[in-house]
Scaffold this active site. Structure first.
Site, PDB file in Angstrom:
ATOM      1  N   LYS A 172       0.873  -1.158  -0.007  1.00 46.91           N
ATOM      2  CA  LYS A 172      -0.071   0.107   0.069  1.00 46.91           C
ATOM      3  C   LYS A 172       0.891   1.315   0.022  1.00 46.91           C
ATOM      4  O   LYS A 172       1.963   1.236   0.342  1.00 46.91           O
ATOM      5  CB  LYS A 172      -1.026  -0.162   1.092  1.00 46.91           C
ATOM      6  CG  LYS A 172      -2.113  -1.285   1.297  1.00 46.91           C
ATOM      7  CD  LYS A 172      -2.784  -1.018   2.317  1.00 46.91           C
ATOM      8  CE  LYS A 172      -4.115  -2.294   2.171  1.00 46.91           C
ATOM      9  NZ  LYS A 172      -4.988  -2.059   3.392  1.00 46.91           N
ATOM     10  N   TYR A 177     -12.851  -1.390  -3.079  1.00 44.51           N
ATOM     11  CA  TYR A 177     -13.272  -1.663  -1.620  1.00 44.51           C
ATOM     12  C   TYR A 177     -14.848  -1.480  -1.412  1.00 44.51           C
ATOM     13  O   TYR A 177     -15.400  -1.050  -0.123  1.00 44.51           O
ATOM     14  CB  TYR A 177     -12.475  -0.581  -0.823  1.00 44.51           C
ATOM     15  CG  TYR A 177     -10.893  -1.198  -0.418  1.00 44.51           C
ATOM     16  CD1 TYR A 177     -10.717  -2.091   0.399  1.00 44.51           C
ATOM     17  CD2 TYR A 177      -9.925  -0.294  -1.054  1.00 44.51           C
ATOM     18  CE1 TYR A 177      -9.430  -2.662   0.615  1.00 44.51           C
ATOM     19  CE2 TYR A 177      -8.643  -0.788  -0.674  1.00 44.51           C
ATOM     20  CZ  TYR A 177      -8.444  -1.884   0.015  1.00 44.51           C
ATOM     21  OH  TYR A 177      -6.991  -2.317   0.347  1.00 44.51           O
ATOM     22  N   PHE A 218     -14.864   4.796   7.600  1.00 47.91           N
ATOM     23  CA  PHE A 218     -13.631   4.939   7.434  1.00 47.91           C
ATOM     24  C   PHE A 218     -13.476   4.952   5.745  1.00 47.91           C
ATOM     25  O   PHE A 218     -12.412   5.166   5.197  1.00 47.91           O
ATOM     26  CB  PHE A 218     -12.656   4.024   7.957  1.00 47.91           C
ATOM     27  CG  PHE A 218     -13.143   2.553   7.939  1.00 47.91           C
ATOM     28  CD1 PHE A 218     -12.582   1.832   6.654  1.00 47.91           C
ATOM     29  CD2 PHE A 218     -13.343   1.699   8.738  1.00 47.91           C
ATOM     30  CE1 PHE A 218     -12.808   0.597   6.361  1.00 47.91           C
ATOM     31  CE2 PHE A 218     -13.816   0.210   8.631  1.00 47.91           C
ATOM     32  CZ  PHE A 218     -13.264  -0.208   7.263  1.00 47.91           C
ATOM     33  N   THR A 233      -5.342  -6.961  10.878  1.00 44.16           N
ATOM     34  CA  THR A 233      -5.586  -5.846  10.277  1.00 44.16           C
ATOM     35  C   THR A 233      -4.967  -4.468  11.071  1.00 44.16           C
ATOM     36  O   THR A 233      -4.474  -3.590  10.371  1.00 44.16           O
ATOM     37  CB  THR A 233      -7.284  -5.600  10.117  1.00 44.16           C
ATOM     38  OG1 THR A 233      -7.757  -6.813   9.254  1.00 44.16           O
ATOM     39  CG2 THR A 233      -7.307  -4.280   9.323  1.00 44.16           C
ATOM     40  N   ARG A 235       2.515  -6.557   8.755  1.00 49.76           N
ATOM     41  CA  ARG A 235       1.768  -5.592   9.437  1.00 49.76           C
ATOM     42  C   ARG A 235       2.547  -5.194  10.662  1.00 49.76           C
ATOM     43  O   ARG A 235       2.446  -3.960  11.156  1.00 49.76           O
ATOM     44  CB  ARG A 235       0.324  -5.750   9.347  1.00 49.76           C
ATOM     45  CG  ARG A 235      -0.169  -5.671   8.045  1.00 49.76           C
ATOM     46  CD  ARG A 235      -1.739  -6.087   8.174  1.00 49.76           C
ATOM     47  NE  ARG A 235      -2.479  -5.632   6.965  1.00 49.76           N
ATOM     48  CZ  ARG A 235      -3.750  -6.177   6.615  1.00 49.76           C
ATOM     49  NH1 ARG A 235      -4.379  -7.182   7.291  1.00 49.76           N
ATOM     50  NH2 ARG A 235      -4.430  -5.735   5.447  1.00 49.76           N
ATOM     51  N   ASN A 288      -2.155   0.188   6.944  1.00 49.98           N
ATOM     52  CA  ASN A 288      -1.637  -1.010   7.339  1.00 49.98           C
ATOM     53  C   ASN A 288      -0.606  -1.626   6.537  1.00 49.98           C
ATOM     54  O   ASN A 288      -0.543  -3.000   6.619  1.00 49.98           O
ATOM     55  CB  ASN A 288      -2.685  -1.906   7.831  1.00 49.98           C
ATOM     56  CG  ASN A 288      -3.751  -2.178   6.986  1.00 49.98           C
ATOM     57  OD1 ASN A 288      -3.678  -1.679   5.697  1.00 49.98           O
ATOM     58  ND2 ASN A 288      -4.807  -2.968   7.571  1.00 49.98           N
ATOM     59  N   HIS A 330      -2.087  -5.272   1.420  1.00 52.31           N
ATOM     60  CA  HIS A 330      -3.345  -6.111   1.375  1.00 52.31           C
ATOM     61  C   HIS A 330      -3.170  -7.473   1.087  1.00 52.31           C
ATOM     62  O   HIS A 330      -2.330  -8.087   0.471  1.00 52.31           O
ATOM     63  CB  HIS A 330      -4.112  -5.520   0.240  1.00 52.31           C
ATOM     64  CG  HIS A 330      -5.476  -6.084  -0.324  1.00 52.31           C
ATOM     65  ND1 HIS A 330      -6.520  -6.104   0.393  1.00 52.31           N
ATOM     66  CD2 HIS A 330      -5.695  -7.042  -1.209  1.00 52.31           C
ATOM     67  CE1 HIS A 330      -7.379  -6.779  -0.069  1.00 52.31           C
ATOM     68  NE2 HIS A 330      -6.750  -7.379  -1.079  1.00 52.31           N
ATOM     69  N   GLU A 388      -9.949  -9.729  -7.567  1.00 56.60           N
ATOM     70  CA  GLU A 388      -9.117  -8.519  -7.290  1.00 56.60           C
ATOM     71  C   GLU A 388      -8.064  -8.770  -8.245  1.00 56.60           C
ATOM     72  O   GLU A 388      -7.533  -7.655  -8.718  1.00 56.60           O
ATOM     73  CB  GLU A 388      -8.701  -8.816  -5.948  1.00 56.60           C
ATOM     74  CG  GLU A 388      -9.593  -8.647  -4.828  1.00 56.60           C
ATOM     75  CD  GLU A 388      -9.346  -8.636  -3.286  1.00 56.60           C
ATOM     76  OE1 GLU A 388     -10.361  -8.256  -2.535  1.00 56.60           O
ATOM     77  OE2 GLU A 388      -8.007  -9.284  -3.247  1.00 56.60           O
TER      78      GLU A 388
HETATM   79  P1  IDP Z   1      -7.984  -6.364   5.741  1.00 51.52           P
HETATM   80  O1  IDP Z   1      -7.190  -5.566   4.710  1.00 51.52           O
HETATM   81  O2  IDP Z   1      -7.313  -6.967   6.962  1.00 51.52           O
HETATM   82  O3  IDP Z   1      -8.829  -7.509   5.056  1.00 51.52           O
HETATM   83  P2  IDP Z   1     -10.532  -4.969   5.751  1.00 51.52           P
HETATM   84  O4  IDP Z   1     -11.680  -5.167   7.023  1.00 51.52           O
HETATM   85  O5  IDP Z   1     -10.944  -5.841   4.831  1.00 51.52           O
HETATM   86  O6  IDP Z   1      -9.196  -5.603   6.337  1.00 51.52           O
HETATM   87  O7  IDP Z   1     -10.392  -3.818   5.742  1.00 51.52           O
HETATM   88  C1  IDP Z   1      -9.754  -3.176   4.404  1.00 51.52           C
HETATM   89  C2  IDP Z   1      -8.745  -2.038   4.827  1.00 51.52           C
HETATM   90  O8  IDP Z   1      -9.772  -0.875   5.368  1.00 51.52           O
HETATM   91  C3  IDP Z   1      -7.940  -2.280   5.997  1.00 51.52           C
HETATM   92  O9  IDP Z   1      -6.800  -2.831   5.290  1.00 51.52           O
HETATM   93  C4  IDP Z   1      -7.518  -0.820   6.280  1.00 51.52           C
HETATM   94  O10 IDP Z   1      -6.627  -0.413   5.602  1.00 51.52           O
HETATM   95  C5  IDP Z   1      -8.878  -0.380   6.377  1.00 51.52           C
HETATM   96  N1  IDP Z   1      -9.725  -0.279   7.492  1.00 51.52           N
HETATM   97  C6  IDP Z   1     -10.359  -1.259   8.264  1.00 51.52           C
HETATM   98  N2  IDP Z   1     -10.802  -1.303   9.318  1.00 51.52           N
HETATM   99  C7  IDP Z   1     -10.583  -0.205   9.685  1.00 51.52           C
HETATM  100  C8  IDP Z   1     -10.886   0.792  10.882  1.00 51.52           C
HETATM  101  O11 IDP Z   1     -11.621   0.286  11.678  1.00 51.52           O
HETATM  102  N3  IDP Z   1     -10.500   2.358  10.721  1.00 51.52           N
HETATM  103  C9  IDP Z   1      -9.768   2.573   9.631  1.00 51.52           C
HETATM  104  N4  IDP Z   1      -9.186   2.143   8.503  1.00 51.52           N
HETATM  105  C10 IDP Z   1      -9.762   0.664   8.749  1.00 51.52           C
HETATM  106 MG    MG Z   2     -10.304  -7.424   3.653  1.00 54.35          MG
END
Ligand code: IDP
Ligand code: MG
Length: 139
Positions: A11, A51, A59, A93, A104, A114, A117, A128
């Site tokens: 990212k 997304y 967010f 995450t 991470r 983070n 992906h 994807e």
């Molecule tokens: P993942 O990337 O671990 O699969 P997801 O829940 O699919 O996590 O969320 C996608 C992306 O959205 C995360 O990687 C992160 O960049 C962002 N994200 C997820 N949860 C939060 C949050 O609670 N606050 C801010 N950003 C978030």
């Molecule tokens: Mg995800």
């Protein structure tokens, strides 16, 4: 376990900090074969589509802004049990909850920024990967 594929993005935060090489080294050392890879930048429309599942989340706007602010490394990776093993390699995450040694834990700033992906299912890995690569770019 069958050979399968996952999709990843290094990212914008990790690219900005110069971590492309170190992250790719860790991926290769964990046994993943690179099937497709490029440096690219998503448009706002791309990020909203990619997304889309999160569009109702508070967010979402920040996520679109973050993921489009600079280049990413997009890649398709192959290995036995690729989807689950890659999720293990990247960690939770929220980097504060990620296991020691995960990408991470080492490279992420926060739950929003983070570093990397990883697809969450075989079905999403295929969707994807096809979002970012044509058939001629996969090897
Ligand atoms: P993942 O990337 O671990 O699969 P997801 O829940 O699919 O996590 O969320 C996608 C992306 O959205 C995360 O990687 C992160 O960049 C962002 N994200 C997820 N949860 C939060 C949050 O609670 N606050 C801010 N950003 C978030
Ligand atoms: Mg995800």
């Amino acid at each position: 376990m069958a050979i399968n594929r996952t999709f990843t993005m290094i990212k914008p935060d990790a690219v900005e900090k110069g971590h492309i090489g170190a992250i790719l080294e860790k991926i290769a050392a964990s046994g993943f074969r690179i099937v497709a890879m490029k440096l690219t930048q998503m448009t706002k429309a791309d990020a909203k589509e990619f997304y889309g599942i999160h569009k109702e989340r508070p967010f979402f706007a920040d996520l679109v802004e973050y993921m489009t602010r600079g280049p990413i490394v997009a890649a398709i990776l192959e290995k036995d049990n690729a989807v689950d093993d890659f999720r293990t390699l990247i960690g939770a995450t929220n980097p504060e909850e990620a296991a020691e040694g995960t990408i991470r834990k080492i490279y992420a700033n926060s739950i929003s920024e983070n570093a990397i992906h990883g697809s969450d299912s075989d079905e999403n890995a295929a969707i994807e990967g096809a979002f970012h690569f044509s058939g001629r770019e996969m090897f």
